[in-house]
Design a protein around this motif. Structure first.
Motif, mmCIF file in Angstrom:
data_model
loop_
_atom_site.group_PDB
_atom_site.id
_atom_site.type_symbol
_atom_site.label_atom_id
_atom_site.label_comp_id
_atom_site.label_asym_id
_atom_site.label_seq_id
_atom_site.Cartn_x
_atom_site.Cartn_y
_atom_site.Cartn_z
ATOM 1 N N GLY A 45 3.421 7.507 -5.331
ATOM 2 C CA GLY A 45 2.411 7.822 -6.337
ATOM 3 C C GLY A 45 1.734 9.163 -6.091
ATOM 4 O O GLY A 45 1.672 10.017 -6.980
ATOM 5 N N LEU A 46 1.216 9.359 -4.869
ATOM 6 C CA LEU A 46 0.554 10.621 -4.548
ATOM 7 C C LEU A 46 1.545 11.782 -4.526
ATOM 8 O O LEU A 46 1.218 12.893 -4.947
ATOM 9 N N ALA A 58 -5.693 13.400 -0.605
ATOM 10 C CA ALA A 58 -6.127 13.187 -1.988
ATOM 11 C C ALA A 58 -7.527 13.762 -2.206
ATOM 12 O O ALA A 58 -7.804 14.391 -3.233
ATOM 13 N N LEU A 59 -8.414 13.585 -1.220
ATOM 14 C CA LEU A 59 -9.778 14.094 -1.326
ATOM 15 C C LEU A 59 -9.832 15.616 -1.207
ATOM 16 O O LEU A 59 -10.746 16.258 -1.743
ATOM 17 N N LEU A 102 0.794 -1.227 0.000
ATOM 18 C CA LEU A 102 0.000 0.000 0.000
ATOM 19 C C LEU A 102 0.829 1.281 0.000
ATOM 20 O O LEU A 102 0.679 2.142 -0.872
ATOM 21 N N LEU A 103 1.709 1.426 1.000
ATOM 22 C CA LEU A 103 2.334 2.727 1.202
ATOM 23 C C LEU A 103 3.377 3.101 0.158
ATOM 24 O O LEU A 103 3.585 4.289 -0.103
ATOM 25 N N VAL A 137 9.684 14.067 -3.453
ATOM 26 C CA VAL A 137 8.247 14.134 -3.751
ATOM 27 C C VAL A 137 7.463 14.431 -2.480
ATOM 28 O O VAL A 137 6.389 15.034 -2.526
ATOM 29 N N GLY A 138 8.028 14.028 -1.335
ATOM 30 C CA GLY A 138 7.372 14.294 -0.058
ATOM 31 C C GLY A 138 7.331 15.769 0.296
ATOM 32 O O GLY A 138 6.480 16.198 1.070
ATOM 33 N N MET A 139 8.238 16.556 -0.271
ATOM 34 C CA MET A 139 8.203 18.009 -0.046
ATOM 35 C C MET A 139 6.885 18.595 -0.543
ATOM 36 O O MET A 139 6.313 19.487 0.085
#
Length: 478
Positions: free
Chosen positions: A20-21, A418-419, A13-14, A98-100
């Motif tokens: 991805g996100l 995401a929402l 999952l993570l 990407v986490g930034m």
């Protein structure tokens, strides 16, 4: 049970959700973390300003760095290298870059949906933007419970374990003695509140970070001729091209993502709790500043630890040297035994601020669903117990417990982000529009977001303070 849950969460999952996100947020925002990278530093001109009784943007940044910088930077990196090979460092970098963007959005949204307390202070975080942004209070309560378990209990156990093992290796102090001392100290200061912690952190954190970086620069400089070989090793191992590391690319990715998230917390939902407390003219300004803390934590500090270990020659594939002991041995092999003492002291200071930061996050989460005094007192006792418990446990048990709660918390928070992404994008465009119009310090106008469930008391108070400040400046000019 812990191993099964960890395998499901982290190997499936993570990895997809975090990378991805993070990539989606990065591309959809036109690489916001890089577009405004220079602004992160220019915003510091405003970041030191604060109203009486409130936290400045800089204090909120230092507080979040204090929480991020700790066992993850020293012990977590060595664990990643031992279990995933040097290639894990490459994936830690990817998660951070990407986490930034993820951190930018979660902290901006937390600022947007923050609430004003009766005493004038602010409170916010994932539970608040889930309740007021998505209208799902039940999920906010779930996230609060996971946040409390992850930081108040799990991460504090990891931090105390790291200090206890370091002190035992360096000074021969029994682990239970370190546990007792940490427990007593934590018990004495957790009644001080977020403002006292922030005053302590905005002085100590820069000193700690620069001292550690200076040590790393010395060690790296002493082995400068081997730097190209080490980077080559990291890249080859990251893609399974280094046969010496049996885990291959799978182990490198899993450990890089897992330990990267443990260290920089991007998308985990912790930093937004602190980001929401700061007073800023526009929510995006704090999101930009907070994304810098991810860069400081992983790209700078974690890289320093990785290079120390890999340049020293102490690390060998299949090494059984665990956690912080590997980092200490690496430094000692270059500068002598005093380097082992330096790492122990640095770690003690890092962990000290992180323990208190973790406690605050847990109490903030508890305050979301109950304001009664008794649960807070029970929580404080349990924090103290878990700090001592962690100091006398083994590495595998402590990290496994923390990884499960951290993984579940990250999943809930990433789904919420995401929402709420369209709201975050709308907020970013408002800031972009003002910047393009030549406004150096964009100001948030709640009227432009009147369709959202915001706290009018927050932005009305800020507007009154800005108008008052502008009036005083005009009077002085006259």
């Amino acid at each position: 049970m812990l191993d099964l849950l960890n395998d499901l969460i982290w190997s499936k999952l993570l990895i997809v959700m975090l990378i991805g996100l993070g990539l989606f947020f990065t591309i959809a925002s036109r690489f916001v973390q890089f577009r405004y990278f220079g602004n992160m530093f220019s915003i510091f001109g405003e970041a030191f300003k604060r109203q009486p009784g409130q936290l400045s943007s800089f204090q909120a940044l230092m507080l979040s760095v204090a929480g991020r910088v700790g066992a993850g930077n020293i012990a977590g990196v060595s664990v990643a290298i031992i279990l995933g090979g040097p290639g894990a460092i490459f994936w830690m970098w990817i998660v951070a870059l990407v986490g930034m963007a993820t951190s930018y959005f979660e902290c901006s949204i937390a600022q947007l949906y923050k609430r004003r307390e009766p005493d004038g202070a602010y409170r916010g975080g994932p539970a608040f933007y889930i309740e007021h942004g998505l209208g799902q209070r039940w999920l906010g309560i779930v996230v609060s419970i996971l946040l409390l378990m992850t930081f108040g209990f799990g991460f504090n156990a990891v931090q105390s374990f790291t200090v206890a093992s370091s002190m035992h290796d360096t000074f021969g102090v029994p682990t239970y003695v370190s546990g007792v001392v940490l427990t007593v100290v934590i018990g004495m200061i957790i009644f001080g509140g977020i403002k006292r912690i922030a005053k302590f952190a905005d002085i100590l954190v820069p000193v700690m970070a620069f001292s550690y970086i200076a040590m790393a620069v010395f060690v790296i400089g002493s082995n400068a001729d081997r730097i190209p070989d080490v980077f080559s090793l990291i890249f080859r191992s990251a893609f399974g091209l280094e046969p010496a590391f049996a885990g291959g690319i799978g182990a490198a990715i899993i450990m890089g993502v897992k330990r990267g998230l443990f260290s920089n917390e991007a998308g985990l939902g912790s930093a937004p709790n602190v980001a929401a407390v700061a007073e800023v003219p526009h929510p995006v300004a704090q999101g930009i500043v907070q994304s810098l803390s991810v860069f400081i934590d992983t790209i700078i500090l974690c890289s320093c630890t990785a290079l120390i270990i890999l340049l020293s020659g102490v690390y060998q594939p299949g090494s059984e040297m665990a956690g912080v002991l590997l980092t200490q041995s690496a430094v000692a092999s270059v500068v002598g035994e005093w380097g082992r003492v330096f790492i122990s002291i640095a770690l003690l200071l890092f962990v000290f601020t992180t323990l208190i930061y973790n406690y605050y996050l847990g109490e903030n989460a508890l305050g979301f669903f109950t304001q009664k005094r008794m649960p807070v007192m029970v929580y404080r006792v349990l924090v103290a117990v878990l700090v001592f418990w962690g100091s006398v446990q083994d590495l595998g048990t402590v990290f496994a417990f923390a990884d499960v709660t951290m993984g579940l918390l990250a999943i809930c928070n990433l789904v919420a982000l995401a929402l709420l992404f369209k709201v975050g994008l709308r907020l970013m465009r408002d800031y972009d529009r003002q910047m393009k119009a030549g406004i150096k310090s964009p100001v948030f106008d709640p009227k432009e977001f009147s369709d959202l469930d915001l706290d009018p008391a927050v932005w009305a108070q800020l507007k009154a303070q800005r108008d008052n400040t502008a009036g005083l400046a005009s009077t002085k000019a006259v």
